[in-house]
Design a protein around this motif. Structure first.
Motif, short mmCIF file in Angstrom:
data_model
loop_
_atom_site.label_atom_id
_atom_site.label_comp_id
_atom_site.label_asym_id
_atom_site.label_seq_id
_atom_site.Cartn_x
_atom_site.Cartn_y
_atom_site.Cartn_z
N ALA A 1 0.83 -1.20 0.00
CA ALA A 1 0.00 0.00 0.00
C ALA A 1 0.87 1.25 0.00
N ASP A 2 1.94 1.22 0.81
CA ASP A 2 2.89 2.34 0.81
C ASP A 2 3.41 2.60 -0.61
N LEU A 3 3.86 1.49 -1.25
CA LEU A 3 4.46 1.64 -2.58
C LEU A 3 3.46 2.22 -3.57
N CYS A 4 2.20 1.74 -3.48
CA CYS A 4 1.18 2.29 -4.39
C CYS A 4 1.01 3.77 -4.16
N ARG A 5 1.02 4.15 -2.88
CA ARG A 5 0.84 5.58 -2.59
C ARG A 5 2.01 6.40 -3.11
N TRP A 6 3.24 5.89 -2.92
CA TRP A 6 4.40 6.62 -3.46
C TRP A 6 4.29 6.72 -4.98
N ALA A 7 3.88 5.59 -5.61
CA ALA A 7 3.80 5.57 -7.07
C ALA A 7 2.83 6.63 -7.58
N ARG A 8 1.77 6.87 -6.81
CA ARG A 8 0.76 7.82 -7.25
C ARG A 8 1.02 9.24 -6.78
N LEU A 9 2.04 9.43 -5.97
CA LEU A 9 2.32 10.78 -5.48
C LEU A 9 3.07 11.55 -6.56
N PRO A 10 2.46 12.61 -7.11
CA PRO A 10 3.12 13.30 -8.22
C PRO A 10 4.44 13.94 -7.78
N ILE B 1 11.36 9.41 6.40
CA ILE B 1 9.99 9.36 5.87
C ILE B 1 9.85 8.09 5.04
N HIS B 2 9.16 7.10 5.57
CA HIS B 2 9.09 5.82 4.88
C HIS B 2 7.77 5.57 4.18
N SER B 3 6.73 6.30 4.56
CA SER B 3 5.44 6.09 3.90
C SER B 3 4.83 7.45 3.55
N VAL B 4 3.89 7.41 2.65
CA VAL B 4 3.23 8.65 2.27
C VAL B 4 2.45 9.22 3.46
N ASP B 5 1.93 8.32 4.33
CA ASP B 5 1.25 8.80 5.53
C ASP B 5 2.20 9.60 6.42
N GLU B 6 3.43 9.07 6.56
CA GLU B 6 4.43 9.81 7.33
C GLU B 6 4.74 11.15 6.66
N ALA B 7 4.79 11.12 5.32
CA ALA B 7 5.06 12.37 4.60
C ALA B 7 3.96 13.39 4.86
N ARG B 8 2.70 12.92 4.83
CA ARG B 8 1.56 13.80 5.10
C ARG B 8 1.67 14.46 6.47
#
Lengths: 370, 370
Positions: A7-16, A31-38
């Motif tokens: 799920a993390d990878l999918c989120r990174w893949a979709r993060l422009p 920062i390892h996940s998009v949630d952490e990035a948020r």
């Protein structure tokens, strides 16, 4: 170390705006996940040099419909290879904006094997298609992965010849891997997935928009040590790939043809711009040997995963040759004598070993094991 | 100034080791005839750097059977053009060991006109012969002299196309001009003599020995601003000419072809070595325009002989264009508008005028009269 989940990878893949380098920099910043990035302060986003598009997407929590991605990934047995993954091709890291995540259908390990792109017209002459087949068959027989774009014409001829040679082939796609473009290559795609891989930077569900093809083309060249253009008209997508290849420092090879054939115009244009003229597959291999092969192979090959695993088994003549090769430089003639293999076989196998970073040659043309 | 007579020139032509530079140096040292050279002290010979072969020949008074030469010259209406003669092509002075004397059958003035060599296989494909014809016709129509070796195949196709275009052509021969090699080109040689010239550095009676062909080839390239190789096998005399051309700083042009045609191997080899790939005659002309044309034209063209004579009349569209050209730089569009000629005609005619040293272009691509 944090291991990102699917799920993390999918989120990174979709993060422009997030390319491979930015992903690695994010990891390095904790920062390892998009949630952490948020959740991170926007000052960190700016500190990481993230573009406005990334920052905007992070501010909008509804931006990432990854449930569909996860379903597609399962349905099509996709593998995600992110920057930092040992299977992520390090040659790709040298291009501008390498994708943060690659979607892979088939055998992801071929991505880390030396690849040669064979590309050209979607509407080749019969002779052009035959030339693509002959060259690709030869490359694949020697252990080089034949990489192309799954298009009609030369691309398909290259993929099919690699399959016929029982070699490996990689198809880089301009759409999500839940679909095949062009549709009539669905069977070919299935065959490629069983003897190589389909690769895309686009998440499942992405249609093959026109704007995706130049991006796809830059990956074809970026994955490859060199790009061979077989036949191409004067204004052809193959020339875009060749331009990327040149910008990325990849070797560009072009096959000349009659001045009366419109499908030779593109190749002639490339030759005028400095592409290497090749008349046979061995011309390509000689030129690749001339360039800094060991460096390329070293860049391309990642350590096996896990590191304790044995190196991949070589096919039989390669093993014979590798046994005959010592750490002391040995002449080609001595290797031919000690292995009983033909000079052509020995030369070809040595190239493969060099490309795999398992052998090298000295200034006097003698070979030794690495 | 001493004007050498025909007997003098024959003797110089037969004196071994005397090239154009040595002849001019001898004149500068007050030695105008071989008889004067014989009478000069051997210290002067050494001072002039004459090789042993020259010194030996001068010591042997029976060495020069020039009576036969004089008879042949009269019988075949040959003209002798020695270094220092205004008709001696100054471009030829830039090669290693330019001949001291050229034997010419036909119109010697074409030697001082910009020449382009069209050469290739003696056994071309039908398409190759057609390509040679098409290119040579175009060059000759524009006022470039088509220079070649009178051989079967591509050479003959080039000469014939120039004749067909009512242009000029030069055939450089590997034997004395009292004979024709190959014999079956006797009629072609006669036509060439009436619309151009046959040239040889070999005195009458010299047979076409194998060793003469490389010497002939160096003259073909030496006389020309560039050399176009149309079709050539891997080990071909045309490649020798191309090598001379490169050494002499001449532009080398090669036409690519199918990788399955043995007659494209030579051209592909040249392209690998840096020859300019050309698909049409205009590619050659563009490239020639890119190189320092004015310099070449200035080097090539000698002042008319005598200097008071009017410049050669230009054909009609050239005159129209020349009238429209001022000494102030003018754009191509303005020239097209003011002459009513097509853009292709104007561009072609401008090239011819540039090659003739009668016009030039500035950095912004505007043209002016010289």
């Amino acid at each position: 170390m944090h291991t990102p989940d699917l799920a993390d990878l999918c989120r990174w893949a979709r993060l422009p705006g997030i390319n491979a380098h930015r992903l690695l920099a994010a990891h390095a910043a904790g920062i390892h996940s998009v949630d952490e990035a948020r959740r991170a302060p926007s000052s960190l986003w700016r500190q990481l040099g993230w573009p406005i598009s990334t920052q905007k997407a992070l501010s909008n929590p509804d931006d990432q419909p990854i449930e569909g991605d996860l379903a597609s990934i399962e349905q099509h047995a996709l593998r995600l290879v992110a920057a930092g993954d040992p299977l992520y091709p390090s040659l790709l890291m040298t291009i501008d904006h390498p994708p943060a995540v690659l979607f892979v259908r088939g055998d992801a390990t071929v991505l880390a094997t030396p690849q040669l792109a064979v590309i050209g017209s979607r509407h080749p002459t019969a002779m052009g298609a035959r030339t693509a087949r002959d060259f690709a068959f030869h490359f694949a027989s020697l252990g080089l992965v034949v990489t192309s774009g799954l298009a009609l014409g030369i691309d398909a001829a290259g993929h099919r010849a690699a399959l016929l040679a029982r070699g490996k082939t990689v198809a880089v796609c301009a759409c999500g891997l839940d679909r095949t473009y062009p549709e009539r290559h669905a069977d070919l795609a299935t065959e490629i997935a069983s003897c190589g891989a389909l690769v895309s930077e686009f998440p499942p569900g992405t249609p093959p928009l026109a704007s995706h093809f130049p991006r796809r083309n830059r990956l074809i060249s970026g994955l490859s040590v060199g790009v061979l253009v077989v036949e191409a008209a004067a204004r052809s997508g193959s020339l875009v790939t060749a331009r990327y290849a040149a910008e990325q420092g990849r070797e560009v090879f072009a096959i000349p043809g009659s001045i009366h054939s419109p499908l030779s115009r593109g190749c002639h244009q490339l030759l005028r711009q400095g592409a290497t003229l090749v008349e046979c597959a061995d011309d390509v291999l000689s030129e690749l040997k001339n360039i800094s092969l060991n460096q390329l192979a070293g860049d391309t090959l990642n350590p096996p995963d896990p590191p304790s695993e044995a190196a991949p088994r070589l096919d039989n003549p390669s093993e014979i040759l590798l046994d005959a090769l010592g750490f002391e430089p040995t002449s080609l003639d001595a290797l031919i004598a000690s292995t009983g293999l033909s000079s052509t076989s020995v030369a070809s196998l040595l190239l493969t070993l060099e490309l795999q970073g398992r052998a090298a040659s000295d200034a006097r043309g003698r070979y030794f094991r690495l």
